[in-house]
Structure formats: structure tokens, C-alpha cells
Design a protein around this motif. Structure first.
Motif, PDB file in Angstrom:
ATOM      1  N   GLU A  39       0.792  -1.283  -0.064  1.00 21.74           N
ATOM      2  CA  GLU A  39      -0.081  -0.013   0.128  1.00 21.74           C
ATOM      3  C   GLU A  39       0.889   1.193  -0.109  1.00 21.74           C
ATOM      4  OE1 GLU A  39      -2.477  -0.479   3.511  1.00 21.74           O
ATOM      5  OE2 GLU A  39      -3.647  -2.166   2.562  1.00 21.74           O
ATOM      6  N   ALA A  40       1.954   1.321   0.582  1.00 17.44           N
ATOM      7  CA  ALA A  40       2.940   2.324   0.519  1.00 17.44           C
ATOM      8  C   ALA A  40       3.680   2.396  -0.713  1.00 17.44           C
ATOM      9  CB  ALA A  40       4.056   2.214   1.649  1.00 17.44           C
ATOM     10  N   GLY A  41       3.471   1.421  -1.394  1.00 12.87           N
ATOM     11  CA  GLY A  41       4.208   1.606  -2.792  1.00 12.87           C
ATOM     12  C   GLY A  41       5.499   1.170  -3.026  1.00 12.87           C
ATOM     13  N   ILE A  42       6.160   0.756  -1.960  1.00  8.80           N
ATOM     14  CA  ILE A  42       7.684   0.235  -1.808  1.00  8.80           C
ATOM     15  C   ILE A  42       7.951  -1.202  -1.892  1.00  8.80           C
ATOM     16  CG2 ILE A  42       8.001   2.258  -0.235  1.00  8.80           C
ATOM     17  CD1 ILE A  42       8.632   0.375   2.027  1.00  8.80           C
ATOM     18  N   LEU A  43       6.800  -1.919  -1.828  1.00  3.15           N
ATOM     19  CA  LEU A  43       7.332  -3.541  -2.032  1.00  3.15           C
ATOM     20  C   LEU A  43       7.510  -3.722  -3.497  1.00  3.15           C
ATOM     21  CD1 LEU A  43       7.830  -6.410  -0.689  1.00  3.15           C
ATOM     22  CD2 LEU A  43       5.202  -6.720  -0.964  1.00  3.15           C
ATOM     23  N   ARG A  44       8.633  -4.336  -3.811  1.00  2.98           N
ATOM     24  CA  ARG A  44       9.031  -5.026  -5.131  1.00  2.98           C
ATOM     25  C   ARG A  44       8.833  -6.290  -5.071  1.00  2.98           C
ATOM     26  NH1 ARG A  44       7.303  -0.562  -5.651  1.00  2.98           N
ATOM     27  NH2 ARG A  44       8.405   1.144  -6.715  1.00  2.98           N
ATOM     28  N   MET A  45       9.361  -7.077  -4.398  1.00  2.62           N
ATOM     29  CA  MET A  45       9.348  -8.521  -4.186  1.00  2.62           C
ATOM     30  C   MET A  45       9.514  -9.091  -2.926  1.00  2.62           C
ATOM     31  SD  MET A  45      11.950 -10.941  -6.409  1.00  2.62           S
ATOM     32  CE  MET A  45      11.323 -12.720  -6.753  1.00  2.62           C
ATOM     33  N   ALA A  46       9.145 -10.092  -2.469  1.00  3.20           N
ATOM     34  CA  ALA A  46       9.144 -10.873  -1.298  1.00  3.20           C
ATOM     35  C   ALA A  46       9.196 -12.272  -1.456  1.00  3.20           C
ATOM     36  CB  ALA A  46       8.199 -10.296  -0.194  1.00  3.20           C
ATOM     37  N   GLU A  47      10.044 -12.735  -0.974  1.00  7.86           N
ATOM     38  CA  GLU A  47      10.137 -14.365  -0.577  1.00  7.86           C
ATOM     39  C   GLU A  47      10.744 -14.874   0.525  1.00  7.86           C
ATOM     40  OE1 GLU A  47       8.841 -16.538  -3.152  1.00  7.86           O
ATOM     41  OE2 GLU A  47       7.981 -14.805  -4.424  1.00  7.86           O
ATOM     42  N   GLY A  48      10.156 -16.058   0.949  1.00 10.63           N
ATOM     43  CA  GLY A  48      10.826 -16.882   1.975  1.00 10.63           C
ATOM     44  C   GLY A  48      11.525 -17.930   1.137  1.00 10.63           C
ATOM     45  N   LEU A  49      12.788 -18.333   1.896  1.00 12.57           N
ATOM     46  CA  LEU A  49      13.770 -19.460   1.390  1.00 12.57           C
ATOM     47  C   LEU A  49      13.657 -20.755   2.097  1.00 12.57           C
ATOM     48  CD1 LEU A  49      16.834 -16.987   0.625  1.00 12.57           C
ATOM     49  CD2 LEU A  49      14.897 -17.863  -0.740  1.00 12.57           C
ATOM     50  N   ALA A  80      16.996 -16.295   5.420  1.00 12.07           N
ATOM     51  CA  ALA A  80      15.702 -16.986   5.354  1.00 12.07           C
ATOM     52  C   ALA A  80      14.716 -16.734   4.421  1.00 12.07           C
ATOM     53  CB  ALA A  80      15.168 -17.339   6.849  1.00 12.07           C
ATOM     54  N   GLY A  81      15.001 -15.160   3.958  1.00 11.51           N
ATOM     55  CA  GLY A  81      13.824 -14.704   3.155  1.00 11.51           C
ATOM     56  C   GLY A  81      14.215 -13.445   2.756  1.00 11.51           C
ATOM     57  N   PHE A  82      13.629 -12.679   1.996  1.00 11.87           N
ATOM     58  CA  PHE A  82      13.970 -11.287   1.436  1.00 11.87           C
ATOM     59  C   PHE A  82      12.863 -10.472   1.165  1.00 11.87           C
ATOM     60  CE2 PHE A  82      14.153 -13.790  -2.248  1.00 11.87           C
ATOM     61  CZ  PHE A  82      13.628 -13.032  -3.261  1.00 11.87           C
ATOM     62  N   TRP A  83      13.163  -9.266   1.006  1.00 13.50           N
ATOM     63  CA  TRP A  83      12.333  -8.323   0.238  1.00 13.50           C
ATOM     64  C   TRP A  83      13.077  -7.525  -0.524  1.00 13.50           C
ATOM     65  CZ3 TRP A  83      11.618  -8.424   5.677  1.00 13.50           C
ATOM     66  CH2 TRP A  83      10.265  -8.966   6.296  1.00 13.50           C
ATOM     67  N   ILE A  84      12.667  -7.043  -1.429  1.00 13.12           N
ATOM     68  CA  ILE A  84      13.232  -5.998  -2.310  1.00 13.12           C
ATOM     69  C   ILE A  84      12.392  -4.633  -2.310  1.00 13.12           C
ATOM     70  CG2 ILE A  84      14.084  -4.908  -4.772  1.00 13.12           C
ATOM     71  CD1 ILE A  84      14.602  -7.934  -5.303  1.00 13.12           C
ATOM     72  N   TRP A  85      12.782  -3.620  -1.788  1.00 12.55           N
ATOM     73  CA  TRP A  85      12.032  -2.199  -1.645  1.00 12.55           C
ATOM     74  C   TRP A  85      12.610  -1.188  -2.376  1.00 12.55           C
ATOM     75  CZ3 TRP A  85      12.303  -2.344   4.692  1.00 12.55           C
ATOM     76  CH2 TRP A  85      11.537  -3.431   5.016  1.00 12.55           C
ATOM     77  N   GLU A  86      11.585  -0.272  -3.022  1.00 17.57           N
ATOM     78  CA  GLU A  86      12.095   0.903  -3.482  1.00 17.57           C
ATOM     79  C   GLU A  86      11.761   2.129  -2.584  1.00 17.57           C
ATOM     80  OE1 GLU A  86      13.967   3.030  -6.147  1.00 17.57           O
ATOM     81  OE2 GLU A  86      13.349   1.120  -6.722  1.00 17.57           O
ATOM     82  N   VAL A  87      12.776   2.738  -1.953  1.00 14.82           N
ATOM     83  CA  VAL A  87      12.564   3.940  -0.640  1.00 14.82           C
ATOM     84  C   VAL A  87      13.464   4.918  -1.153  1.00 14.82           C
ATOM     85  CG1 VAL A  87      12.139   1.829   0.824  1.00 14.82           C
ATOM     86  CG2 VAL A  87      14.451   2.765   0.350  1.00 14.82           C
TER      87      VAL A  87
END
Length: 114
Positions: A39-49, A80-87
């Protein structure tokens, strides 16, 4: 500014999570957190490993390539996981990371790198 946010592994994540009331609650909390990031528009990708026991490493030395089977030592040094954010800047990434629910049943760490 694009950042990668790493969820560091723990002893528990390296064992693999079995369904439980804790995992249900954690997944619900993380779902709400990811929704807020979207909703904030920063999430580009998120995954657990998966745990490192299911992974491979390739050791490179000159022309030589050696495959190393997991699991790998020192869970706190693994991801264990990651996000890619645009901030807009690192301060914004830190502020969002501080809002993250603990994704582990024990103390854990999140690492941010531009």
C-alpha cells in the motif's frame, strides 16, 4: 533507492517450520506487514527461502567449480527470506524494517543493503 532486506536465518528456520498456531499467527502478521508495504508503494518482491539443507553452493577457484551440499553452518549468517523495496532513502528502509513483526519464534535479525 532500491534496497534488499534480508531476514537472517535462525536455528528454528534451518529446521523448517511445521504448521502450528505460532506459524499461523506469524504468517498472518507478515501478510499484514507485506500488505502495508504494498500500500505504501515500496514493495517490489518478497520471498521466503527453504532451509540451507535444501541448498547448494558452488565454490569457484580459477577454472575449478565444486558443488557443496547444504546444510551450511552458522544459521545467523544465512538468509531465510528477503524483500526488495524501492524507498526514498536508507532512513525510510530502516523505519519500515523496525515495524516488521518478528518472523522467527526466537530473537532474529533483518539486514538492509542498498
Amino acid at each position: 533507492m532500491r534496497v534488499m532486506v534480508f531476514v537472517k536465518a535462525t536455528e528454528a528456520s534451518e529446521k523448517g517450520f511445521q504448521p502450528s498456531a505460532w506459524t499461523d499467527a506469524m504468517m498472518e502478521a507478515m501478510g499484514r506487514y507485506n500488505d502495508a508495504l504494498r500500500e505504501a508503494g515500496i514493495l517490489r518482491m518478497a520471498e521466503g527461502l527453504t532451509p540451507s539443507s535444501q541448498g547448494k553452493r558452488i565454490a569457484i577457484d580459477g577454472d575449478s567449480r565444486t558443488v557443496i551440499d547444504g546444510p551450511f553452518a552458522q544459521p545467523r549468517e544465512l538468509v531465510a527470506g528477503f524483500w526488495i523495496w524501492e524507498v526514498k532513502d536508507l532512513a525510510e528502509a530502516i523505519a519500515w524494517a523496525k515495524r516488521c513483526p518478528n518472523p522467527m519464534p526466537e530473537p532474529s535479525e533483518i539486514e538492509i543493503r542498498p
